[in-house]
Design a protein around this motif. Sequence first.
Motif, PDB file in Angstrom:
ATOM      1  N   GLU A  66       0.845  -1.192   0.000  1.00 23.71           N
ATOM      2  CA  GLU A  66       0.000   0.000   0.000  1.00 23.71           C
ATOM      3  C   GLU A  66       0.881   1.244   0.000  1.00 23.71           C
ATOM      4  O   GLU A  66       2.051   1.192   0.407  1.00 23.71           O
ATOM      5  CB  GLU A  66      -0.932   0.009   1.216  1.00 23.71           C
ATOM      6  CG  GLU A  66      -1.931   1.146   1.257  1.00 23.71           C
ATOM      7  CD  GLU A  66      -2.862   1.200   0.060  1.00 23.71           C
ATOM      8  OE1 GLU A  66      -2.428   1.755  -0.978  1.00 23.71           O
ATOM      9  OE2 GLU A  66      -3.998   0.697   0.147  1.00 23.71           O
ATOM     10  N   THR A  68       0.540   4.757   1.684  1.00 24.21           N
ATOM     11  CA  THR A  68      -0.258   5.538   2.624  1.00 24.21           C
ATOM     12  C   THR A  68       0.577   5.790   3.876  1.00 24.21           C
ATOM     13  O   THR A  68       1.749   5.444   3.944  1.00 24.21           O
ATOM     14  CB  THR A  68      -1.566   4.812   2.985  1.00 24.21           C
ATOM     15  OG1 THR A  68      -2.402   5.689   3.754  1.00 24.21           O
ATOM     16  CG2 THR A  68      -1.298   3.549   3.791  1.00 24.21           C
ATOM     17  N   TYR A 120       2.950   6.381  -4.817  1.00 21.27           N
ATOM     18  CA  TYR A 120       2.095   5.463  -5.564  1.00 21.27           C
ATOM     19  C   TYR A 120       2.904   4.706  -6.625  1.00 21.27           C
ATOM     20  O   TYR A 120       2.766   3.486  -6.774  1.00 21.27           O
ATOM     21  CB  TYR A 120       0.931   6.234  -6.196  1.00 21.27           C
ATOM     22  CG  TYR A 120       0.187   7.055  -5.179  1.00 21.27           C
ATOM     23  CD1 TYR A 120      -0.663   6.442  -4.257  1.00 21.27           C
ATOM     24  CD2 TYR A 120       0.359   8.437  -5.096  1.00 21.27           C
ATOM     25  CE1 TYR A 120      -1.323   7.181  -3.289  1.00 21.27           C
ATOM     26  CE2 TYR A 120      -0.306   9.190  -4.141  1.00 21.27           C
ATOM     27  CZ  TYR A 120      -1.141   8.564  -3.236  1.00 21.27           C
ATOM     28  OH  TYR A 120      -1.779   9.295  -2.282  1.00 21.27           O
ATOM     29  N   ARG A 124       3.719   0.570  -6.666  1.00 25.50           N
ATOM     30  CA  ARG A 124       3.390  -0.295  -7.807  1.00 25.50           C
ATOM     31  C   ARG A 124       4.590  -1.090  -8.309  1.00 25.50           C
ATOM     32  O   ARG A 124       4.426  -2.111  -8.974  1.00 25.50           O
ATOM     33  CB  ARG A 124       2.797   0.547  -8.937  1.00 25.50           C
ATOM     34  CG  ARG A 124       1.395   1.066  -8.651  1.00 25.50           C
ATOM     35  CD  ARG A 124       0.785   1.758  -9.863  1.00 25.50           C
ATOM     36  NE  ARG A 124      -0.588   2.183  -9.594  1.00 25.50           N
ATOM     37  CZ  ARG A 124      -0.921   3.390  -9.145  1.00 25.50           C
ATOM     38  NH1 ARG A 124       0.039   4.295  -8.934  1.00 25.50           N
ATOM     39  NH2 ARG A 124      -2.183   3.688  -8.909  1.00 25.50           N
ATOM     40  N   PHE A 130      -1.038  -4.751  -4.895  1.00 23.10           N
ATOM     41  CA  PHE A 130      -1.207  -3.363  -4.468  1.00 23.10           C
ATOM     42  C   PHE A 130      -2.668  -3.167  -4.068  1.00 23.10           C
ATOM     43  O   PHE A 130      -3.565  -3.197  -4.906  1.00 23.10           O
ATOM     44  CB  PHE A 130      -0.807  -2.431  -5.610  1.00 23.10           C
ATOM     45  CG  PHE A 130      -0.914  -0.966  -5.290  1.00 23.10           C
ATOM     46  CD1 PHE A 130      -0.670  -0.472  -4.011  1.00 23.10           C
ATOM     47  CD2 PHE A 130      -1.240  -0.052  -6.289  1.00 23.10           C
ATOM     48  CE1 PHE A 130      -0.758   0.879  -3.730  1.00 23.10           C
ATOM     49  CE2 PHE A 130      -1.330   1.308  -6.022  1.00 23.10           C
ATOM     50  CZ  PHE A 130      -1.081   1.766  -4.737  1.00 23.10           C
ATOM     51  N   ASP A 132      -4.209  -0.446  -2.972  1.00 21.01           N
ATOM     52  CA  ASP A 132      -4.677   0.783  -3.639  1.00 21.01           C
ATOM     53  C   ASP A 132      -5.977   1.288  -3.026  1.00 21.01           C
ATOM     54  O   ASP A 132      -7.034   1.299  -3.672  1.00 21.01           O
ATOM     55  CB  ASP A 132      -4.839   0.528  -5.139  1.00 21.01           C
ATOM     56  CG  ASP A 132      -5.044   1.813  -5.930  1.00 21.01           C
ATOM     57  OD1 ASP A 132      -4.868   2.904  -5.356  1.00 21.01           O
ATOM     58  OD2 ASP A 132      -5.372   1.715  -7.123  1.00 21.01           O
ATOM     59  N   GLN A 133      -5.908   1.754  -1.794  1.00 22.53           N
ATOM     60  CA  GLN A 133      -7.114   2.168  -1.079  1.00 22.53           C
ATOM     61  C   GLN A 133      -7.841   3.344  -1.731  1.00 22.53           C
ATOM     62  O   GLN A 133      -9.041   3.510  -1.549  1.00 22.53           O
ATOM     63  CB  GLN A 133      -6.776   2.530   0.366  1.00 22.53           C
ATOM     64  CG  GLN A 133      -5.862   3.739   0.504  1.00 22.53           C
ATOM     65  CD  GLN A 133      -5.790   4.230   1.930  1.00 22.53           C
ATOM     66  OE1 GLN A 133      -6.579   3.844   2.787  1.00 22.53           O
ATOM     67  NE2 GLN A 133      -4.842   5.110   2.200  1.00 22.53           N
ATOM     68  N   GLY A 135      -7.647   4.103  -5.302  1.00 19.12           N
ATOM     69  CA  GLY A 135      -8.135   3.667  -6.604  1.00 19.12           C
ATOM     70  C   GLY A 135      -9.144   2.540  -6.533  1.00 19.12           C
ATOM     71  O   GLY A 135      -9.976   2.384  -7.435  1.00 19.12           O
ATOM     72  N   ARG A 136      -9.092   1.715  -5.468  1.00 18.66           N
ATOM     73  CA  ARG A 136      -9.990   0.574  -5.331  1.00 18.66           C
ATOM     74  C   ARG A 136     -10.940   0.763  -4.151  1.00 18.66           C
ATOM     75  O   ARG A 136     -11.300  -0.198  -3.477  1.00 18.66           O
ATOM     76  CB  ARG A 136      -9.189  -0.712  -5.126  1.00 18.66           C
ATOM     77  CG  ARG A 136      -8.313  -1.126  -6.298  1.00 18.66           C
ATOM     78  CD  ARG A 136      -7.418  -2.287  -5.885  1.00 18.66           C
ATOM     79  NE  ARG A 136      -6.616  -2.778  -6.994  1.00 18.66           N
ATOM     80  CZ  ARG A 136      -6.937  -3.818  -7.763  1.00 18.66           C
ATOM     81  NH1 ARG A 136      -8.051  -4.468  -7.534  1.00 18.66           N
ATOM     82  NH2 ARG A 136      -6.151  -4.204  -8.750  1.00 18.66           N
ATOM     83  N   THR A 161     -10.307   8.925   1.682  1.00 23.64           N
ATOM     84  CA  THR A 161     -10.564   8.214   0.431  1.00 23.64           C
ATOM     85  C   THR A 161     -11.927   8.591  -0.132  1.00 23.64           C
ATOM     86  O   THR A 161     -12.175   8.440  -1.327  1.00 23.64           O
ATOM     87  CB  THR A 161     -10.539   6.694   0.639  1.00 23.64           C
ATOM     88  OG1 THR A 161     -11.600   6.329   1.541  1.00 23.64           O
ATOM     89  CG2 THR A 161      -9.197   6.242   1.197  1.00 23.64           C
ATOM     90  N   GLU A 219     -10.869  12.253  -4.799  1.00 28.59           N
ATOM     91  CA  GLU A 219     -10.500  10.866  -5.052  1.00 28.59           C
ATOM     92  C   GLU A 219     -11.652  10.081  -5.684  1.00 28.59           C
ATOM     93  O   GLU A 219     -12.826  10.435  -5.505  1.00 28.59           O
ATOM     94  CB  GLU A 219     -10.065  10.191  -3.749  1.00 28.59           C
ATOM     95  CG  GLU A 219      -8.836  10.809  -3.097  1.00 28.59           C
ATOM     96  CD  GLU A 219      -7.563  10.604  -3.919  1.00 28.59           C
ATOM     97  OE1 GLU A 219      -7.570   9.773  -4.850  1.00 28.59           O
ATOM     98  OE2 GLU A 219      -6.556  11.280  -3.622  1.00 28.59           O
TER      99      GLU A 219
END
Length: 324
Positions: A66, A68, A120, A124, A130, A132-133, A135-136, A161, A219
């Motif tokens: 992650e 963050t 980020y 990756r 990943f 990806d809190q 983006g996901r 987020t 976001e």
Amino acid sequence: MGWEDVLAAGEPTPLVEFPLGGGGVRLVLKDESKQPSGSLRHRHARALFRRAIREGLIAEGDTVVEATGGNAAVAQAWFARRLGLSYVVVMPGEYSAARARPVEELGGECRFVTPPVAIYEAARKIEGHFLDQFGRAIEHDLAEELFGQVRPDWVVSGAGTGVTSATLGAWIRRRGERCRVAVADPENSAYFPGWTLDVADYATGMPSRIEGIGRPRVEPGFRADLVDLVVPVADAASMAAARLLREVTGLAVGASSGTALWAALELVERMRARGESGTVVSLIGDANERHLVTCHDDGWVKAKGLDVGACEDRLRRLIEGRLG
């Protein structure tokens, strides 16, 4: 213990009555600091792991990654340890033992990267899944639990987020509840201007001083269509409200909880002015002794150029029901 057991919802976090002068309007705090990993981020971390496992993106012995800092990293490390997964988090800025320690104590690995926006890309490049809190972003279980405890007229949260306000708004609309959702947004954050102007990709390019909430861009997890109101909150007001929360509850809350409380009290004031009755719920995001040397410390607040005195006076008036 199997993965399903680890990812099962625990006991509901408690509600705390916030004392208000005058009748008609009730203010209740949902204390997410009582989560096993200590913050509201616990719910989103559990949802991210659940989805990744369900979609076959994580298998036993894998590494999860992650980008963050703070509570999100701690919550994810908590789950990774119990799931038997390796955890690597890329944090922004120079190395900080204080920031790394809570994750490392849970068996995670911290890597620090500058400039902060590079975290980020760095994440990756690490072999592993990943999470990806941002983006996901995925709905979690706060709404169902909360509405099993109380039927509020408003629920107030901060936005990092954006997933918590989206979770609440989506659940409320599916169930036909009359409750409305308000987002408390600190200085420099993109959510208030983005929501006001109806610009989904609005960006300020400026970091928030309030840990855990506020973003330089809107976001993907933020759903403007599921939010009824966004309340801008000055940083000095966030600090003052965090101090008041500690005074009332004894919890060393962070400034993000103060941001939400300030916005909640503004809603209380508006309801009183209209002669309305009802219940407002505000979220306590976390409580940790590290906050005692930031928003609860006079020297730290002064060094940031923040004057909380006037804000504290206004808070007293709001609580006592003296409008204006």
